[in-house]
Structure formats: structure tokens, C-alpha cells
Design an enzyme around this catalytic site. Structure first.
Site, PDB file in Angstrom:
ATOM      1  N   GLY A 242      -9.987  -2.667   3.418  1.00  0.00           N
ATOM      2  CA  GLY A 242     -10.873  -2.267   4.504  1.00  0.00           C
ATOM      3  C   GLY A 242     -11.232  -3.429   5.419  1.00  0.00           C
TER       4      GLY A 242
ATOM      5  CG  ASP B 208      -7.422  -1.374  -2.004  1.00  0.00           C
ATOM      6  OD1 ASP B 208      -8.075  -2.281  -2.560  1.00  0.00           O
ATOM      7  OD2 ASP B 208      -6.928  -1.496  -0.876  1.00  0.00           O
TER       8      ASP B 208
ATOM      9  CG  HIS C  21      -6.930  -6.604   1.282  1.00  0.00           C
ATOM     10  ND1 HIS C  21      -6.671  -5.910   0.135  1.00  0.00           N
ATOM     11  CD2 HIS C  21      -5.949  -6.272   2.161  1.00  0.00           C
ATOM     12  CE1 HIS C  21      -5.573  -5.181   0.315  1.00  0.00           C
ATOM     13  NE2 HIS C  21      -5.109  -5.386   1.540  1.00  0.00           N
TER      14      HIS C  21
ATOM     15  CD  GLU D   8      -5.574  -8.235   6.750  1.00  0.00           C
ATOM     16  OE1 GLU D   8      -6.366  -7.663   5.987  1.00  0.00           O
ATOM     17  OE2 GLU D   8      -4.572  -7.672   7.235  1.00  0.00           O
TER      18      GLU D   8
ATOM     19  CG  HIS E 215      -1.871  -1.126   1.264  1.00  0.00           C
ATOM     20  ND1 HIS E 215      -3.141  -1.041   0.747  1.00  0.00           N
ATOM     21  CD2 HIS E 215      -1.741  -2.395   1.727  1.00  0.00           C
ATOM     22  CE1 HIS E 215      -3.763  -2.206   0.908  1.00  0.00           C
ATOM     23  NE2 HIS E 215      -2.938  -3.049   1.492  1.00  0.00           N
TER      24      HIS E 215
END
Ligand SMILES: [Zn+2]
Length: 338
Positions: free
Chosen positions: A173, A139, A200, A203, A20
Site C-alpha cells: 500500500g 499482504d 514494502h 519505495e 504480486h
């Protein structure tokens, strides 16, 4: 005398696929940025305190504090340039970098395009000076909702026509608040616009989060930490060779993985998953890509041949054009035999 392992790892051409931009800003650079915009002025001590968070929520707040201080094209140029310098010093030849366009729109309500000009200036300079290639992934922040994500993805599709360096989109997020399913139609629309799809997933939630991402067409899975709790999912990931962007240090630092020794990176590799190593938010986690290679070598006994394989995975899983992939794979072969 043979070279040390760390020299070999530095020399090995590597791609960083889960990084990022905002998470590459050091506390020192944050202070410098804050001095450009007096309303958000910080001392070095205050900046360092922001980087000492205790859990995933604290991490998201630190990320927000950084993004709030990125206000101009010059700010984005500065952080992109410093990121590129750091990558080049680690022997990173290619990076696909998430930029949190969702945060720019939602929290700041300003246009992203003028800021992007600064990123592009630094990207082109890095290409010239270091020979490093950088591609951008826009993103969205999933818990801001579908409408906000639509603004991000449609902006990526529109800007991509003029800026082919914008290669894909992603959803980051808080997964605990929103799964992947609501983004199904937007993902289809982005794919039709020629954008590559990442998410993502798994996680901070269980394997259902990863199934959700696969079901809406994600081509790469960010983290995928919980996949090992679902044998069928592990089989599907291995069989389809879906790249999983592994971020070992990040998972331990956010508490998503209770300890380093419990991280599944070795089990994933041995199960035949297509894994890549990544740093995620290096300055927030106190690591970098070179450090990640060192961690799996030392803590999980990856051999030099296996580390070379991970570097090759990072190239194969990238969104680079085939010619560039072939050239990088060849350079990895050469590095192994020098
Ligand atoms: Zn991430």
C-alpha cells in the site's frame, strides 16, 4: 560455440521473492475474467487502457481494477495457474507470492478462504507439472489501517495451521500515508504464530521508512530504494545481510526512481548488500524476472558470476526449508559450470 547470455539466465534456477499475484494478470486474462462476471465487463481496449497509468496513484488504481474482478475460487485458480506457467518458462524454480488479502476484505467484504482453495489447486498442479514451488505471503494494505491489517494477519495465522504454504505476511500500500510503526504489535503477534515478516519500505518515502520496517522486525525489505540516502542504514543492511527485494523496472515505471541509470542496484551490490532481483507486478510493468536479470546485466554490467550470485541470494533470502535451499543452491552451481 558458447551459449548466449539469455540462455544462461533462463537455465539458471532462480527464486522470485517479490511478486504480486494480482500483478501477473494480463489484459487478455482480465477480459476473460470480466466476462465471467458481467457487472465488470471490459473490452480488450478498456483493459489495456487500465495498464497505461502515469504515476504511482494510477498504478494503485489499476491494481484495484484487477482485484475487483477476482471474485471466485476459479478466478484465483486461473490467474495462479497462468502465473506458474509464465514463471516456469523463465526458469523460476521457486516463488514467494504476495496476495492482497487486505483488498479482498476491505473493498469487497467477502471471505478469503474459499478463494484460496483455487490458488492452492493451481499451486499443487504447478508443483506436479513444473516442479516449481510456491509459497504465499498475505499482504495487508497499510493505509487501510491497523484493524484491517489485523484481520489479514490473523487469518494467515489461522489458515497456516492447515496450509503450510502460507509462509508469511507483509504490508504494502501507500507508505506516504502510513509508516511501519503502527504495525509493531501485529508483527510480533504474527511472528509468534510462526509467520515470516516482510514489508514494502523505502519505495516512495525516505530511509526513515526502512528504519521503521527494521524496527518492527521485518526480515526482508521490499524495494528499499531510498536506503542509499542514509550511510548508517546502508551499513546496517550490509552488516546484518538483510535481504532487499530489488524491483528495478517497477521503480522506473512507477516513477519512484527517476530513470534506469539512476537506480541504485549496482551501488547496493558493490556495498555488500544482500540484494535479490524481482519483477513486482510484471504485467503492469511490462517486465518479468528473466527481464530483470537481463536489465542488470546490460545496463549495470553485472557479470555472469555476479548474476549467479544474485540467483543464489534469491534462494538464501527465501523462506524455504534448509534442505530445499541446499538443493537449489547446488542446482545454481551446476548451471554455472555446465
Ligand atoms: Zn510490491
Amino acid at each position: 560455440m558458447s551459449e548466449s547470455s539469455s540462455e544462461f539466465l533462463r537455465r539458471l534456477p532462480k527464486a522470485e521473492l517479490h511478486l504480486h499475484l494480482e500483478g501477473t494478470v494480463t489484459p487478455e486474462t482480465l477480459v476473460e475474467l470480466s466476462e465471467r462476471h458481467p457487472a465488470g465487463r471490459l473490452t480488450l481496449e478498456q483493459a489495456r487502457a487500465l495498464y497505461r497509468y502515469a504515476d504511482f496513484t494510477g498504478f494503485l488504481l489499476a491494481f484495484k481494477a484487477i482485484t475487483e474482478r477476482l471474485l471466485s475460487a476459479d478466478d484465483y485458480e486461473l490467474i495462479t495457474w497462468r502465473m506458474a506457467q509464465t514463471l516456469a518458462a523463465q526458469g523460476v524454480a521457486h516463488a514467494e507470492v504476495y496476495v492482497s488479502v487486505g483488498v479482498v476484505y476491505y473493498w469487497r467484504r467477502i471471505e478469503f478462504e474459499p478463494l484460496f482453495a483455487g490458488m492452492e489447486r493451481a499451486r499443487l498442479r504447478a508443483e506436479r507439472e513444473f516442479g516449481i514451488s510456491i509459497l504465499w505471503i498475505f499482504d495487508a494494505v497499510r493505509h487501510f489501517g491497523v484493524e484491517e491489517a489485523a484481520r489479514v494477519f490473523r487469518k494467515a495465522a489461522e489458515m497456516r495451521r492447515e496450509h503450510p504454504s502460507i509462509v508469511g505476511i507483509g504490508i504494502g500500500g501507500d507508505e506516504r500515508r502510513t509508516g511501519a510503526e503502527p504495525f509493531r504489535e501485529l508483527f510480533a503477534e504474527a511472528r509468534d504464530a510462526g509467520l515470516r515478516l516482510t514489508a514494502h519500505a523505502g519505495e516512495t518515502v525516505g530511509p526513515e521508512g526502512i528504519w521503521g520496517a527494521l524496527n518492527i522486525g521485518a526480515e526482508r525489505i521490499g524495494h528499499g530504494l531510498s536506503a542509499e540516502h542514509d550511510a548508517e542504514l546502508m551499513e546496517v543492511l550490509a552488516e546484518r545481510q538483510v535481504p532487499v527485494e530489488i524491483c528495478v523496472t517497477s521503480n522506473v515505471r512507477t516513477g519512484s526512481c527517476p530513470s534506469l541509470s539512476e537506480h541504485p542496484v549496482r551501488r547496493y551490490f558493490d556495498s555488500g548488500l544482500m540484494i535479490t532481483l524481482n519483477s513486482d507486478d510484471p504485467t503492469l510493468f511490462g517486465s518479468d524476472l528473466l527481464g530483470e536479470y537481463g536489465v542488470v546485466e546490460q545496463e549495470f554490467q553485472f557479470t555472469q558470476e555476479q548474476l549467479r550470485e544474485l540467483a543464489a541470494n534469491s534462494v538464501e533470502a527465501s523462506f524455504l526449508l534448509p534442505e530445499r535451499k541446499v538443493a537449489m543452491l547446488r542446482a545454481i552451481e551446476d548451471a554455472a559450470h555446465e
